[in-house]
Design a protein around this motif. Structure first.
Motif, PDB file in Angstrom:
ATOM      1  N   ASP A 416       0.856  -1.189   0.000  1.00 50.63           N
ATOM      2  CA  ASP A 416       0.000   0.000   0.000  1.00 50.63           C
ATOM      3  C   ASP A 416       0.893   1.239   0.000  1.00 50.63           C
ATOM      4  OD1 ASP A 416      -1.771   2.081   0.511  1.00 50.63           O
ATOM      5  OD2 ASP A 416      -3.024   0.869   1.842  1.00 50.63           O
ATOM      6  N   PRO A 417       0.799   2.122  -1.014  1.00 52.48           N
ATOM      7  CA  PRO A 417       1.669   3.304  -1.046  1.00 52.48           C
ATOM      8  C   PRO A 417       1.447   4.248   0.123  1.00 52.48           C
ATOM      9  CG  PRO A 417      -0.030   3.434  -2.737  1.00 52.48           C
ATOM     10  CD  PRO A 417      -0.098   2.064  -2.169  1.00 52.48           C
ATOM     11  N   LEU A 446      -6.785  -3.296   0.413  1.00 49.66           N
ATOM     12  CA  LEU A 446      -6.174  -2.123  -0.216  1.00 49.66           C
ATOM     13  C   LEU A 446      -7.205  -1.012  -0.346  1.00 49.66           C
ATOM     14  CD1 LEU A 446      -3.534  -1.132  -1.582  1.00 49.66           C
ATOM     15  CD2 LEU A 446      -4.486  -1.938  -3.750  1.00 49.66           C
ATOM     16  N   CYS A 448      -6.788   2.258  -1.814  1.00 55.50           N
ATOM     17  CA  CYS A 448      -6.235   3.320  -2.652  1.00 55.50           C
ATOM     18  C   CYS A 448      -7.299   3.780  -3.654  1.00 55.50           C
ATOM     19  CB  CYS A 448      -5.003   2.832  -3.405  1.00 55.50           C
ATOM     20  SG  CYS A 448      -3.644   2.348  -2.334  1.00 55.50           S
ATOM     21  N   VAL A 578       1.199   0.972  -7.094  1.00 56.63           N
ATOM     22  CA  VAL A 578       1.633   0.075  -6.024  1.00 56.63           C
ATOM     23  C   VAL A 578       2.775  -0.817  -6.502  1.00 56.63           C
ATOM     24  CG1 VAL A 578      -0.674   0.060  -5.016  1.00 56.63           C
ATOM     25  CG2 VAL A 578      -0.031  -1.722  -6.656  1.00 56.63           C
TER      26      VAL A 578
END
Length: 736
Positions: A416-417, A446, A448, A578
């Protein structure tokens, strides 16, 4: 990025010269510089013998190692080759003939980066049409598809004023490649086969390898080696069989044989970090320290790995303890590389309480549904990272990435950024598209924001931004962004791709290519360079639309929208791009149990290479004998009757080595195990019951006992009794 078949190739004329050149660069280079000696070529030996082979290496003594089409090797003296072939060897291996006769530099080589394993051969200018055609035939054999090979000859015929005989030969070659394209042939090593034939060959090689591993477990080493060699010849695109033999010969301390098999692996998969790391360790055992650093440098360009850093640190540590005779220049290169990994990129540093780490590769997926694969990674063996790539979120919890990532993979992880230092999230493969070269993953944890997907390809000169993670980037490293312009849309390019020119270096494949509205127009797929310019190729998103609509009911393509600011585009991309990691079970080695996870630990002594013996330090000693001058009466003077003496040297047993030519290693006491690592599980396995491991060593010509020691009878090997070393028990040492 390694080259692969072009699934969307379109034959014919009328392509732009720029795009044709770009396609050729991708085809011939696979997105990276050409490796030295990458193809088969004719060789002329003394006596008129001819053969087709590729150049692998040149061993000390001017012995040239040639790779045969079937996968074997042939060693020939350099002097037995024709003058042209000798010049080819010296040019492509960067070794003058005089230098090749010298023994290997035991203190490390010059350290020049020009000795890289992927060094590019020198270009030879020749305007002779016949010579150009001969070179073109070799390039056509390396083409990804018959369509591209036919196009090479099409360009050659259109751009040159050719003699009638050369033109006729080129036209015949073009017709042959066009016929192969119509029959749907694909390249398989040096051959062009149908898809059904390729599947049959891969299946045969898979079962040969599996059979060999069972034979190793059953102490049938000789037959197992034959099966592995046949598997390598059967599937010239796989490294599994040669990698197993490389590991086996390295553990059996047959380092020259291990080197040859790792070189074959490197030619088939130049970017494999496990091959590069293990080749570096073998080079250390062969006292080629500069080549070891070069291999690690090439591996670090692909991916950072703690196991490689451990090996680099151990080499620095052992050189500091005077157990490895590494010269200053090589140590400086190694220190720069190690510092870059540990200080700059924050990779965990090495510990002196761990040995050399041989990395393992992912196991091959069974090629046929009749073979039952392990259901999970844990069931199949220790997991290992098989590939990494970029990806981007296309819907809540769904990530689109490149299809190559899914090869051999049984499990996927997504970083996960927004939480770069957090634990990777588990993902699963839900769909894949061979046409689009894309794979769709689902990651439930996730959160995002998804990027809008534009199915309408961009126009020429549309500004774009390419984002992704560098191949060697760590988990917490931010993605890289480069900007450029579209130079060809999918309808005008060779592979129906979006082609763009950028002003910087590309990241890994799988990242998004966005326009000024922040919509994804393509997925980055190929890197190439033409002169001083960097170009890229991306798979247009209209190829992915059917897969996305079928797998994600809520998916809707983005509508045309106005441009947004550059900062906003970059912010969206960074939040939704990602890192995707593919995990697979490690390759079976024919042993009941591995020592360590994802690696084989080598706790052998560095000074004696694990043999437990060293050459006799007496300079005059030759194979256990030292010269002694003896004066003898050979005659008498007939006049005076005085003796006529003659002095000659006779060899008597050396007092130091007792006539054996070898002495026990002073660093390990003849055990072959580093005393500082004697409490490690891998070190204990070396002196424990032999069982399956002894069968593994015997299969590759190794032995558990030390070969020769003083005090033994001449010509016979004796076992060295393992002596306990104080302070090195299992309970007395902390695990690093």
């Amino acid at each position: 990025m390694s080259s692969k078949p072009l699934r969307r190739a379109v034959p014919g004329k009328g392509f732009r010269i720029l795009i044709v050149a770009a396609a050729l660069a991708v085809t011939l280079c696979g997105g990276r510089p050409l490796a030295a000696n990458p193809s088969l070529r004719p060789w002329l030996l003394s006596g008129g013998e001819k053969l087709e082979a590729e150049l692998i290496d040149m061993k000390p003594g001017n012995v040239v190692v040639l790779g045969l089409p079937g996968g074997g090797v042939k060693e020939v003296p350099l002097a037995s080759l024709s003058k042209v072939d000798q010049s080819y060897v010296q040019r492509n291996l960067h070794k003058p003939a005089a230098a090749a006769e010298k023994p290997a530099d035991k203190s490390g080589d010059s350290g020049a980066d020009a000795a890289d394993h992927d060094s590019q051969p020198r270009a030879v200018k020749n305007d002779d049409p016949a010579t150009q055609l001969r070179v073109l035939k070799g390039q056509a054999q390396r083409a990804a598809t018959p369509e591209v090979a036919a196009m090479l000859f099409e360009l050659f015929l259109n751009e040159n004023k050719l003699p009638s005989d050369v033109r006729a030969e080129a036209e015949a070659e073009r017709a042959e490649w066009q016929d192969r394209a119509k029959r749907g042939l694909v390249r398989f090593g040096a051959k062009w086969l149908s898809l059904s034939e390729v599947r049959a060959e891969r299946k045969k090689a898979f079962f040969l390898t599996a059979n060999a591993l069972e034979l190793i477990r059953l102490n049938q080493g000789k037959i197992a080696i034959e099966k592995l060699q046949e598997a390598s010849r059967t599937n010239p695109e796989s490294i599994q069989a040669d990698f197993i033999m490389g590991i086996g010969y390295a553990q059996a301390k047959q380092f020259d044989n291990a080197y040859q098999h790792y070189k074959i692996c490197l030619k088939r998969d130049p970017a494999n970090i496990a091959v590069l790391n293990n080749l570096a360790l073998v080079e250390i055992k062969r006292a080629n320290f500069s080549e070891a650093v070069t291999a690690w440098k090439a591996a670090c360009h692909e991916r950072y790995d703690e196991r490689m850093v451990q090996n680099m640190g151990r080499m620095l540590d052992q050189a500091g303890k005077q157990k490895l005779p590494v010269n200053k220049e090589t140590l400086n290169r190694l220190n720069r590389l190690y510092s870059d990994m540990v200080v700059t990129n924050r990779v965990a540093g090495a510990t002196s309480m761990q040995g050399w780490l041989y990395m393992l590769i992912p196991a091959e997926v069974p090629p046929d549904e009749t073979v039952v694969a392990a259901s999970t990674v844990d069931d199949a063996g220790d997991p290992v990272i098989s590939a990494t790539a970029s990806g981007f979120v296309v819907s809540q919890g769904f990530v689109l990435t490149h299809l190559d990532l899914a090869k051999n993979a049984r499990k996927f992880q997504v970083v996960d950024p927004s939480k770069p230092d957090g634990a990777p999230l588990t993902a699963k493969l839900v769909a894949k598209s061979e046409i689009a070269d894309m794979a769709l993953l689902q990651c439930e944890g996730l959160n995002c924001p998804p990027l809008p997907i534009a199915v309408v390809p961009p126009a020429v000169e549309t500004p774009i931004t390419v984002v992704g993670y560098l191949p060697a980037a760590g988990q917490s490293t931010p993605p890289e962004l480069v900007r450029g312009l579209v130079v060809a849309n999918p309808y005008r390019s060779l592979e129906l791709q979006v082609v763009y020119k950028v002003g910087g270096a590309f990241s890994s494949v799988g990242g998004p290519v966005c326009d000024n509205a922040g919509s994804v127009v393509a997925m980055h797929e190929k890197n190439l360079s033409i002169l001083a310019n960097s170009y890229g190729g991306g798979a247009p998103m209209f190829w992915a639309a059917p897969m996305l609509q079928a797998s994600i009911p809520s998916f809707r393509p983005a509508q045309r929208s106005s441009s947004i600011s550059r900062d906003e585009v970059e912010s969206r991309l960074k939040a939704s791009t990602v890192i995707v990691v593919a995990v697979a079970p490690t390759q079976d080695l024919g042993q009941d149990k591995r020592i360590g996870a994802n690696y084989r630990e080598d706790c052998s002594c560095c000074r004696c290479r694990g043999l437990g013996i060293l050459e006799c330090p007496v300079r005059a000693c030759k194979k256990g004998g030292v010269p002694v001058s003896v004066t003898e009466v050979v005659a008498r003077d007939p006049t005076t009757g005085l003796p006529i003496n003659s002095t000659r040297n006779v060899y008597v047993p050396c007092d130091v080595c007792k006539g054996q030519g070898k002495i026990p290693c002073s660093a390990c006491g003849g055990r072959g195990i580093d005393p500082e690592l004697a409490g490690r599980p891998a070190a204990l396995a070396l002196v424990s019951s032999k069982a399956a491991k002894q069968g593994f060593l015997e299969a590759f010509g190794g032995q558990e006992e030390r070969p020769v020691l003083p005090g033994s009878s001449p010509g016979r090997a004796t076992a060295t009794k393992a002596m306990p070393i104080p302070g090195n028990s299992i309970t007395g040492r902390k695990k690093p």
